[in-house]
Enzyme design. Structure first.
Site, PDB file in Angstrom:
ATOM      1  N   GLY A  85       8.560  18.805 -24.120  1.00 36.71           N
ATOM      2  CA  GLY A  85       9.097  17.786 -23.580  1.00 36.71           C
ATOM      3  C   GLY A  85      10.181  17.233 -24.282  1.00 36.71           C
ATOM      4  O   GLY A  85       9.661  16.497 -25.220  1.00 36.71           O
ATOM      5  N   GLU A  86      11.405  17.499 -24.456  1.00 41.17           N
ATOM      6  CA  GLU A  86      12.482  16.917 -24.994  1.00 41.17           C
ATOM      7  C   GLU A  86      12.341  17.181 -26.622  1.00 41.17           C
ATOM      8  O   GLU A  86      12.791  16.520 -27.359  1.00 41.17           O
ATOM      9  CB  GLU A  86      12.478  15.249 -24.783  1.00 41.17           C
ATOM     10  CG  GLU A  86      12.834  14.877 -23.569  1.00 41.17           C
ATOM     11  CD  GLU A  86      11.362  14.330 -22.684  1.00 41.17           C
ATOM     12  OE1 GLU A  86      10.471  13.754 -23.413  1.00 41.17           O
ATOM     13  OE2 GLU A  86      11.414  14.677 -21.471  1.00 41.17           O
TER      14      GLU A  86
END
Length: 196
Positions: free
Chosen positions: A177-178
């Site tokens: 995630g990111e």
């Protein structure tokens, strides 16, 4: 292995019911020692579909039991920043409200608390809320070129997947995630050279 005749399928909230089965397993060895385990689970298939819609584009959707699902939900950050202080009553209130708002998916994000307590997943099983489960390594830059770090990640992933694998609510495990953007910046500055 065993065969369950005419199983009732588990469905996300709004698409059908969430029948759950209790499975009890016991084992005895030659010395008379006995061990037992009981799990509550549901029967369903979940697939992340990503068909191409052009040269550089893809769709992104889930199918459950072969049916395309329109996912509605939110990020679930944490009930309390102090993990031991999170109470069942708060999980009840939040996840009941999510069910009543017709949510059928939540992203369990772990920028602070790593994984929710078992009770949260049990409620999601009961309420038909699919879980987009993040590993503890989201939203940051990590030294994934170091063998020692990779070994720790592998151990954590194996432990958490074994812990949560019987929950029908688990739809996806995510470990990035990111992270790509953060990692690109760190690689340019070589901030991890001293860790080799």
């Amino acid at each position: 292995s065993f065969v369950l005749p005419e199983p009732r399928l588990w469905w996300p909230n709004g698409y059908g019911e969430q029948p759950l089965y209790t499975v009890r397993v016991s084992a005895v060895n030659n010395y008379g020692r006995r061990d037992e385990k009981q799990i509550v689970t549901g029967i369903r298939t979940v697939r992340l579909e990503q068909p191409a819609v052009g040269q550089d584009e893809r769709l992104y959707y889930f199918t459950v039991n072969g049916k395309k699902i329109y996912c509605k939900g939110m990020d679930f950050i944490q009930t309390d920043i102090i993990y031991a202080r999170a109470k069942d009553e708060l999980y009840d209130r939040i996840l009941t409200a999510a069910r009543d708002a017709h949510f059928n998916m939540m992203r369990f994000w772990h920028g602070s608390v790593c994984y929710e307590r078992d009770y949260a997943y049990e409620l999601c099983d009961r309420y038909g809320i699919l879980v987009h489960q993040g590993f503890a390594f989201e939203c940051g830059a990590y030294p994934d070129h170091l063998p020692g770090f990779l070994s720790l990640v592998e151990k954590e992933a194996e432990w958490q997947i074994r812990r949560l694998r019987s929950h029908p609510c688990i739809a996806l495990w995510c470990g990035n995630g990111e992270c790509n953007g953060f990692l690109a910046n760190y690689e340019k500055s070589r901030n991890w050279d001293h860790m080799d």
